[in-house]
Each structure stands twice: as structure tokens, then as C-alpha cells.
Design a protein around this motif. Structure first.
Motif, PDB file in Angstrom:
ATOM      1  N   GLU A  18       0.688  -1.275   0.131  1.00 21.30           N
ATOM      2  CA  GLU A  18       0.013  -0.040  -0.065  1.00 21.30           C
ATOM      3  C   GLU A  18       0.865   1.497   0.081  1.00 21.30           C
ATOM      4  N   GLU A  19       0.334   2.236  -0.700  1.00 23.24           N
ATOM      5  CA  GLU A  19       1.241   3.364  -0.982  1.00 23.24           C
ATOM      6  C   GLU A  19       1.172   4.353   0.360  1.00 23.24           C
ATOM      7  N   ASP A  20       2.195   4.773   0.778  1.00 17.89           N
ATOM      8  CA  ASP A  20       2.239   5.626   2.121  1.00 17.89           C
ATOM      9  C   ASP A  20       1.514   6.806   1.696  1.00 17.89           C
ATOM     10  N   PRO A  21       0.448   7.356   2.441  1.00 18.00           N
ATOM     11  CA  PRO A  21      -0.485   8.482   2.276  1.00 18.00           C
ATOM     12  C   PRO A  21       0.317   9.700   2.549  1.00 18.00           C
ATOM     13  N   GLY A  22       1.206   9.650   3.296  1.00 12.86           N
ATOM     14  CA  GLY A  22       1.943  10.848   3.850  1.00 12.86           C
ATOM     15  C   GLY A  22       1.326  11.385   4.986  1.00 12.86           C
ATOM     16  N   PRO A  23       1.912  12.579   5.475  1.00 15.83           N
ATOM     17  CA  PRO A  23       1.146  13.114   6.671  1.00 15.83           C
ATOM     18  C   PRO A  23      -0.130  13.794   6.282  1.00 15.83           C
ATOM     19  N   ILE A  24      -0.840  14.107   7.230  1.00 19.14           N
ATOM     20  CA  ILE A  24      -2.124  14.487   7.219  1.00 19.14           C
ATOM     21  C   ILE A  24      -2.214  16.174   7.096  1.00 19.14           C
ATOM     22  N   GLU A  25      -2.312  16.734   6.179  1.00 25.46           N
ATOM     23  CA  GLU A  25      -2.290  18.377   5.873  1.00 25.46           C
ATOM     24  C   GLU A  25      -3.391  18.979   6.656  1.00 25.46           C
ATOM     25  N   VAL A  26      -2.843  19.932   7.570  1.00 30.73           N
ATOM     26  CA  VAL A  26      -3.883  20.674   8.486  1.00 30.73           C
ATOM     27  C   VAL A  26      -3.729  22.265   8.175  1.00 30.73           C
ATOM     28  N   ARG A  27      -4.712  22.969   7.897  1.00 31.58           N
ATOM     29  CA  ARG A  27      -4.435  24.306   7.970  1.00 31.58           C
ATOM     30  C   ARG A  27      -4.828  24.871   9.020  1.00 31.58           C
ATOM     31  N   LEU A  28      -4.321  25.588   9.875  1.00 34.45           N
ATOM     32  CA  LEU A  28      -4.908  25.935  11.317  1.00 34.45           C
ATOM     33  C   LEU A  28      -5.036  27.517  11.168  1.00 34.45           C
ATOM     34  N   ALA A  53       2.738  12.815  15.403  1.00 35.29           N
ATOM     35  CA  ALA A  53       1.432  12.234  15.283  1.00 35.29           C
ATOM     36  C   ALA A  53       0.819  12.131  13.800  1.00 35.29           C
ATOM     37  N   GLY A  54       1.808  12.553  12.954  1.00 34.48           N
ATOM     38  CA  GLY A  54       1.370  12.309  11.500  1.00 34.48           C
ATOM     39  C   GLY A  54       0.926  13.390  10.673  1.00 34.48           C
ATOM     40  N   PHE A  55       0.919  14.561  11.087  1.00 32.05           N
ATOM     41  CA  PHE A  55       0.414  15.881  10.673  1.00 32.05           C
ATOM     42  C   PHE A  55       1.571  16.877  10.355  1.00 32.05           C
ATOM     43  N   GLN A  56       0.989  17.543   8.934  1.00 32.71           N
ATOM     44  CA  GLN A  56       2.103  18.493   8.603  1.00 32.71           C
ATOM     45  C   GLN A  56       1.034  20.063   8.599  1.00 32.71           C
ATOM     46  N   VAL A  57       1.451  20.557   9.687  1.00 30.84           N
ATOM     47  CA  VAL A  57       0.478  21.513   9.924  1.00 30.84           C
ATOM     48  C   VAL A  57       0.977  23.111   9.623  1.00 30.84           C
ATOM     49  N   GLU A  58       0.144  23.915   9.046  1.00 34.67           N
ATOM     50  CA  GLU A  58       0.449  25.274   8.475  1.00 34.67           C
ATOM     51  C   GLU A  58      -0.413  26.143   9.409  1.00 34.67           C
ATOM     52  N   TRP A 101     -10.975  21.948  21.592  1.00 34.78           N
ATOM     53  CA  TRP A 101     -10.022  21.943  22.705  1.00 34.78           C
ATOM     54  C   TRP A 101      -9.623  23.326  22.820  1.00 34.78           C
ATOM     55  N   PRO A 102      -9.569  23.801  24.175  1.00 36.85           N
ATOM     56  CA  PRO A 102      -9.155  25.085  24.483  1.00 36.85           C
ATOM     57  C   PRO A 102      -7.967  25.446  24.948  1.00 36.85           C
ATOM     58  N   ASP A 217      -9.049  13.422  17.285  1.00 39.96           N
ATOM     59  CA  ASP A 217      -8.588  13.126  18.547  1.00 39.96           C
ATOM     60  C   ASP A 217      -7.034  13.106  18.524  1.00 39.96           C
ATOM     61  N   ALA A 218      -6.279  12.574  17.456  1.00 41.76           N
ATOM     62  CA  ALA A 218      -5.061  12.710  17.447  1.00 41.76           C
ATOM     63  C   ALA A 218      -4.396  14.132  17.145  1.00 41.76           C
ATOM     64  N   PHE A 219      -5.164  14.856  16.536  1.00 44.32           N
ATOM     65  CA  PHE A 219      -4.728  16.352  16.464  1.00 44.32           C
ATOM     66  C   PHE A 219      -4.816  16.927  17.706  1.00 44.32           C
ATOM     67  N   ILE A 220      -5.857  16.724  18.494  1.00 49.02           N
ATOM     68  CA  ILE A 220      -5.890  17.412  19.929  1.00 49.02           C
ATOM     69  C   ILE A 220      -4.816  16.685  20.929  1.00 49.02           C
ATOM     70  N   ALA A 221      -4.645  15.432  20.625  1.00 51.24           N
ATOM     71  CA  ALA A 221      -3.674  14.914  21.564  1.00 51.24           C
ATOM     72  C   ALA A 221      -2.287  15.587  21.269  1.00 51.24           C
ATOM     73  N   ALA A 222      -1.902  15.758  19.941  1.00 47.17           N
ATOM     74  CA  ALA A 222      -0.552  16.311  19.723  1.00 47.17           C
ATOM     75  C   ALA A 222      -0.660  18.066  20.154  1.00 47.17           C
ATOM     76  N   THR A 223      -1.813  18.506  19.908  1.00 49.52           N
ATOM     77  CA  THR A 223      -1.746  19.891  20.512  1.00 49.52           C
ATOM     78  C   THR A 223      -1.616  20.242  21.992  1.00 49.52           C
ATOM     79  N   GLU A 224      -2.336  19.155  22.819  1.00 48.74           N
ATOM     80  CA  GLU A 224      -2.037  19.377  24.240  1.00 48.74           C
ATOM     81  C   GLU A 224      -0.738  19.113  24.620  1.00 48.74           C
ATOM     82  N   ALA A 225      -0.111  18.132  23.948  1.00 51.09           N
ATOM     83  CA  ALA A 225       1.382  17.878  24.249  1.00 51.09           C
ATOM     84  C   ALA A 225       2.335  19.097  23.806  1.00 51.09           C
ATOM     85  N   ALA A 226       1.872  19.869  22.643  1.00 53.50           N
ATOM     86  CA  ALA A 226       2.679  20.824  22.373  1.00 53.50           C
ATOM     87  C   ALA A 226       2.493  22.060  23.509  1.00 53.50           C
TER      88      ALA A 226
END
Length: 304
Positions: A18-28, A53-58, A101-102, A217-226
Motif C-alpha cells: 500500500e502506498e504511504d499516504p504521507g502526513p495529514i495536511e492541516v491548515r490551522l 502524530a502524522g500531521f503537517q500543520v500550517e 480543545w481550548p 482526536d490525534a490532532f488534539i492529543a498532539a496539540t495538548e502535548a505541544a
């Protein structure tokens, strides 16, 4: 015989990887310019928390009136920052968005007075208060303290020049901005927290489209860690903010970072949201006739 021939000549089937889909791109989308109130999000990108966590965030800076929830609902961004009251109001107008998440447990806004002036909301009896006219906060304060006809609401200019020169001046403020700007001018202030008056929407609230994406959920967990890392050491996040915003000098950022810390954690702790708080916010907006009678916060936020 034919079957034997096939058995001997058919090549083995090689599974296709299976082709690696790469990171999930998120514009915040931020709802203001790069400042320490967003430090944890910048730490997330620079400290590798999102990447792990598998994200590429802008991170997309905002400004006055930034339409972050509108951008979110139209798919221009995948995540956006807002405040709980704004989210409830926009949902009532049809935007399909949900709070997740606040970054700020306590509302970061309030009023600012000189130390020789009012020390509490109850001390304000007459005079003028510079505030965003027609804002939910103005409606709440004037109703809560009976200021109608006694305290004049005047337009807030967005600057502190008049405040610095007039020791009787009272204006709206954010703990992440005006008190430290005034201090840089040599003026110490009384900051009257909106939360102490009963106006306490969650702030710098991460929102998603409703229904939320499967990676929420994964994005929020990474955000809280950050944010946890930023609260421990803001150096990296503040360095990036300084690079992006030349108004954020080191001394000013240090002041803001220190003053905002108790608003980030509040009494419930980093990132916690409760039904009681959301219900109270919805009830306040109903009482101000900003939400229709019977409106609730049900479905407006994601329990964890």
C-alpha cells in the motif's frame, strides 16, 4: 494435464504494498496575529509534536475580525481558532462547526484601569468605558452591573494612547496584550477579569467542521502535548512568534507569557472542557437574547 500445466507456469502473486499516504495536511487558522497566546501551536510545528502524530500543520495568522469559522465551514482550512461564545452564535446561524480543545481555560478578556482607578467591576459606577460597541461582552457587563444610563460605552480604538495619558480612563483589554503594552509605557494596571464577572467562554478554542474529521482526536492529543511543552519552556515558540511579528519584542513577550499562564490552565487544567461551562455560556447568551429561547450547547463541543 492442463491443470498441471497451469500450476507449473502461473507466476506467484506478489502482494502490492500500500502506498504511504504521507502526513495529514492541516491548515490551522488563528483569529489574531502571531502572539504568545498561540505559542503552543507554534511549538507544535517546531517541536515535532504534530509531525510525530502524522500531521503537517500550517499555522495561518489572522487579524481583526478574522472569519476563522467561516473559513472552516467552507473548507478553506481544516482547523480554526475561536471563542466558545462565538462558536455558539455562529452555529445558531447555520455554520457546521464544533469546539474541540481550548488553549485558554479562563476568558482572556476584561477591562483595564489604572491602579488608582477601579479595582473591581463593582467599583465602576459612572464615567466612560471604551469597549467594542454592541459586543456580547458589553451587553453582559451593562446588564450584570446595571450600567445602562450610568456608564457610557464609547468606542474602543484598539490602542492604549488615551489610557496611558488619562488616569481615569477604563477600556477593554486582553491579558495577552494591553496590560503588558501599558507596562512597557511605565503604567501599571488593574486588570478586571471578565471571568470574575461571570463571562467566561473558553478561549483560543480549536474548532473543526461538524462532524469532525477522523483524525481529530490525534490532532488534539498532539496539540495538548505541544502546549504542555510550551508552558514548560516557551523559548522556541516565542522565538518563532518574534520572527513573524516584529512588534513582539522579547520583554513584551516575556510579560505576556507570564500573565497568560494562569488563564491557560485555569482551575480545571490544560485543555479540559465541562458540560457545566458550556451550558452556562449558552444560558448567558440566551439571557442576552443573542441565542433563541431554549438554545443549548448540546452537540457544540466534543467531550473527551
Amino acid at each position: 494435464m492442463f491443470a498441471l500445466f497451469l500450476a507449473c507456469t502461473t507466476e506467484p502473486v506478489v502482494p502490492v504494498a500500500e502506498e504511504d499516504p504521507g502526513p495529514i495536511e492541516v491548515r490551522l487558522a488563528l483569529n489574531w496575529f502571531p502572539e504568545p497566546e498561540f505559542g503552543g501551536f507554534y511549538e507544535g510545528t517546531l517541536g515535532g509534536h504534530y509531525e510525530a502524530a502524522g500531521f503537517q500543520v500550517e499555522v495561518i495568522p489572522g487579524g481583526p475580525g478574522a472569519p476563522t469559522l467561516e473559513q472552516l465551514s467552507t473548507g478553506k482550512v481544516e482547523a480554526a481558532l475561536t471563542a466558545a461564545d462565538d462558536l455558539l452564535l455562529k452555529r445558531s446561524r447555520g455554520l457546521k462547526v464544533v469546539g474541540a480543545w481550548p488553549a485558554f481555560q479562563l476568558a482572556p478578556n476584561g477591562l483595564m484601569a489604572h491602579t488608582s482607578g477601579p479595582a473591581s467591576f463593582d467599583d465602576i459606577k459612572t464615567g466612560q468605558v471604551a469597549i467594542e460597541l454592541g459586543s456580547p461582552l458589553q451587553a453582559f457587563l451593562w446588564g450584570r452591573y446595571g450600567w445602562e444610563g450610568k456608564v457610557a460605552a464609547v468606542p474602543y480604538s484598539g490602542a492604549i494612547g488615551q489610557f496611558v495619558s488619562d488616569p481615569t480612563f477604563v477600556q477593554q483589554a486582553y491579558i495577552t496584550s494591553e496590560p503588558c503594552l501599558a507596562k512597557a509605557k511605565g503604567v501599571e494596571v488593574n486588570f478586571l477579569r471578565a471571568a470574575d464577572a461571570g463571562w467566561n467562554p473558553y478561549g483560543s478554542l480549536v474548532a473543526f467542521a461538524d462532524p469532525p474529521p477522523p483524525w481529530a482526536d490525534a490532532f488534539i492529543a498532539a496539540t495538548e502535548a505541544a502546549w504542555t511543552a510550551y508552558m514548560d519552556d516557551p523559548t522556541r515558540g516565542n522565538g518563532e512568534i518574534s520572527r513573524l511579528n516584529d512588534q513582539m519584542e522579547p520583554e513584551l513577550m516575556g510579560c505576556i507569557t507570564e500573565k497568560q499562564a494562569p488563564f491557560v490552565t485555569g482551575e480545571d487544567g490544560l485543555g479540559v472542557m465541562t458540560k457545566a461551562r458550556w451550558d452556562a455560556m449558552a444560558a448567558t447568551l440566551v439571557s442576552l437574547e443573542l441565542l433563541p429561547e431554549g438554545s443549548t450547547a448540546d452537540g457544540a463541543w466534543l467531550p473527551r
